[in-house]
Design a protein around this motif. Sequence first.
Motif, PDB file in Angstrom:
ATOM      1  N   THR C  38       0.855  -1.208   0.000  1.00 56.59           N
ATOM      2  CA  THR C  38       0.000   0.000   0.000  1.00 56.59           C
ATOM      3  C   THR C  38       0.881   1.245   0.000  1.00 56.59           C
ATOM      4  O   THR C  38       1.897   1.284   0.696  1.00 56.59           O
ATOM      5  CB  THR C  38      -0.879   0.013   1.271  1.00 56.59           C
ATOM      6  OG1 THR C  38      -1.587  -1.232   1.324  1.00 56.59           O
ATOM      7  CG2 THR C  38      -1.871   1.163   1.244  1.00 56.59           C
ATOM      8  N   ASN C  39       0.540   2.236  -0.825  1.00 55.25           N
ATOM      9  CA  ASN C  39       1.165   3.565  -0.689  1.00 55.25           C
ATOM     10  C   ASN C  39       0.078   4.595  -0.945  1.00 55.25           C
ATOM     11  O   ASN C  39      -1.098   4.238  -1.049  1.00 55.25           O
ATOM     12  CB  ASN C  39       2.352   3.692  -1.664  1.00 55.25           C
ATOM     13  CG  ASN C  39       1.878   3.604  -3.126  1.00 55.25           C
ATOM     14  OD1 ASN C  39       0.682   3.752  -3.409  1.00 55.25           O
ATOM     15  ND2 ASN C  39       2.796   3.314  -4.041  1.00 55.25           N
ATOM     16  N   GLU C  40       0.524   5.856  -1.112  1.00 54.67           N
ATOM     17  CA  GLU C  40      -0.495   6.912  -1.218  1.00 54.67           C
ATOM     18  C   GLU C  40      -1.337   6.747  -2.479  1.00 54.67           C
ATOM     19  O   GLU C  40      -2.456   7.230  -2.575  1.00 54.67           O
ATOM     20  CB  GLU C  40       0.130   8.325  -1.139  1.00 54.67           C
ATOM     21  CG  GLU C  40       1.278   8.648  -2.072  1.00 54.67           C
ATOM     22  CD  GLU C  40       2.569   7.883  -1.793  1.00 54.67           C
ATOM     23  OE1 GLU C  40       2.620   7.133  -0.772  1.00 54.67           O
ATOM     24  OE2 GLU C  40       3.498   7.947  -2.613  1.00 54.67           O
ATOM     25  N   MET C  41      -0.809   6.000  -3.465  1.00 53.81           N
ATOM     26  CA  MET C  41      -1.557   5.817  -4.727  1.00 53.81           C
ATOM     27  C   MET C  41      -2.635   4.736  -4.565  1.00 53.81           C
ATOM     28  O   MET C  41      -3.520   4.586  -5.386  1.00 53.81           O
ATOM     29  CB  MET C  41      -0.605   5.371  -5.838  1.00 53.81           C
ATOM     30  CG  MET C  41       0.605   6.266  -6.023  1.00 53.81           C
ATOM     31  SD  MET C  41       0.181   7.657  -7.062  1.00 53.81           S
ATOM     32  CE  MET C  41       0.057   6.799  -8.654  1.00 53.81           C
ATOM     33  N   GLY C  42      -2.494   3.911  -3.550  1.00 54.64           N
ATOM     34  CA  GLY C  42      -3.478   2.820  -3.417  1.00 54.64           C
ATOM     35  C   GLY C  42      -2.772   1.557  -2.985  1.00 54.64           C
ATOM     36  O   GLY C  42      -1.639   1.620  -2.457  1.00 54.64           O
ATOM     37  N   SER C  43      -3.375   0.388  -3.209  1.00 59.80           N
ATOM     38  CA  SER C  43      -2.685  -0.846  -2.783  1.00 59.80           C
ATOM     39  C   SER C  43      -2.919  -1.959  -3.795  1.00 59.80           C
ATOM     40  O   SER C  43      -3.819  -1.875  -4.621  1.00 59.80           O
ATOM     41  CB  SER C  43      -3.197  -1.281  -1.405  1.00 59.80           C
ATOM     42  OG  SER C  43      -4.587  -1.470  -1.461  1.00 59.80           O
ATOM     43  N   ASN C  44      -2.038  -2.962  -3.680  1.00 58.65           N
ATOM     44  CA  ASN C  44      -2.130  -4.093  -4.599  1.00 58.65           C
ATOM     45  C   ASN C  44      -1.749  -5.372  -3.859  1.00 58.65           C
ATOM     46  O   ASN C  44      -0.949  -5.327  -2.919  1.00 58.65           O
ATOM     47  CB  ASN C  44      -1.148  -3.882  -5.779  1.00 58.65           C
ATOM     48  CG  ASN C  44      -1.703  -4.556  -7.019  1.00 58.65           C
ATOM     49  OD1 ASN C  44      -2.433  -5.543  -6.870  1.00 58.65           O
ATOM     50  ND2 ASN C  44      -1.371  -4.038  -8.185  1.00 58.65           N
TER      51      ASN C  44
END
Lengths: 199, 162, 162
Positions: C38-44
Amino acid sequence: LPICPNGSVNCQLSLEELFDRAVKLSHYIHFLSSEMFNEFDERYAQGRGFITKAVNSCHTASLTTPEDKEQAQQIHHEDLLNLILGVLRSWNDPLVHLASEVQRIKEAPETILWKAVEIEEQNKRLLEGMEKIVGRVQSGEAENDIYTPWDGLPSLQLADEDSRLFAFYNLLHCLRRDSHKIDNYLKVLKCRLIHDNNC
Amino acid sequence: EEKINECPDYKTAGPNSCYFDKKHTSFWTIYNITVKATNEMGSNVSDPHYVDVTYIVQPDPPVNITLELKKSIKRKPYLVLTWSPPPLADVRSGWLTLEYELRLKPEEGEEWETISVGQQTQCKMFSLNPGKRYIVQIHCKPDHHGLWSEWSPEMYVEIPTD
Amino acid sequence: EEKINECPDYKTAGPNSCYFDKKHTSFWTIYNITVKATNEMGSNVSDPHYVDVTYIVQPDPPVNITLELKKSIKRKPYLVLTWSPPPLADVRSGWLTLEYELRLKPEEGEEWETISVGQQTQCKMFSLNPGKRYIVQIHCKPDHHGLWSEWSPEMYVEIPTD
């Protein structure tokens, strides 16, 4: 050989793998129980004549268990599985207390202490596995009513040393016998259900 | 209350003996056995002898033993042994589980090398001395309690020198 | 229904790791493990990795290794190796059955010769070059599933020339 060829669909151990592990565990538990009984017998029971009183005084005596090969082969596998579950459950409580009370025996060797704790842990583990096996094999709901209570804690704490040591002797004697029964019955069931009686 | 039963068969096992067949013995039961001697002066009873048949089972030796010499990828000879459980021991149903031990030694050697192979019915033997003739035997025992069987008859194998 | 549990311990095994102790692993279960980033762009989420702990057991190396040079009746030198299972592996009770492999090579040689010795805990080595100094190591593995242990520390032996 990939563990889950079709991903998480039905990704679980086969009944054969469950039985292999259950038999390995029951073999191990009985091995430990035998060794613990022999060590205790050698160290605390010599010359006290405990064997004469230990005849048929196990808390699981009320459970009707097959006593020979023919009886074991005639009993339906679901009944035998539930019987194994019942014996295992009946040992949960005494094993918890055995593991703590055995620490209070005078100069109890480390090997006995360690085994008491290990057997308690492995008994729970086998119970967990047996519930999975029963869940797989059983058509209806697993029977939870086969169980015999144990009221032997006070006798493990008696002030009189001879009586207290006899209580331990009897409990270990019963554990050795019942763990051998469980090991035998599981091997019979594995041969019947997995290897079509051709082990 | 204790039920006392007289010996069911004084003959089968010869003089001064008592023979208990399957119908008279069951697993996980402690039998208290005493011998009573009587003559015209009166009688006397021996000390009790406690027996649970679980702990005194002795199987027959393994059968159908085969020895086969093979060569490893690096041309090293090794021996493959296979055997079967004794016919009377019902391992098929799982009621009885046997474990095996084998021993071998050079024919003129003194010391046996004993190897326990658990419940397997085959074994590969490495580190054999080229040109030597070996004696091999196998015996078995119920997996937890009971007595080792007699050793199987001696079998011989010669390890090639090339 | 599938119960999803978060990693119980991100520290013990160092950065970017998850450590499952005995309480968190059951050998009745196949675990489906995924890693979520997870980071500020979203998660995978990673592809699932399926683990059955029985398949990944790696024992410690064998211990108490002894090397002994002996002479056969025909005066030829041979080597007797003995070893013990790693202390933490409970082989006596049959809970764990180990098989062993040993490897050796002349000290200055390149190629190891690896020999599988099944469940034996001793091995005799013939056909060794007199005057040569050999390096010997042993490792072990659970007999069905699991991983080879590390190799034991190197041991040296010199084969006499006479």
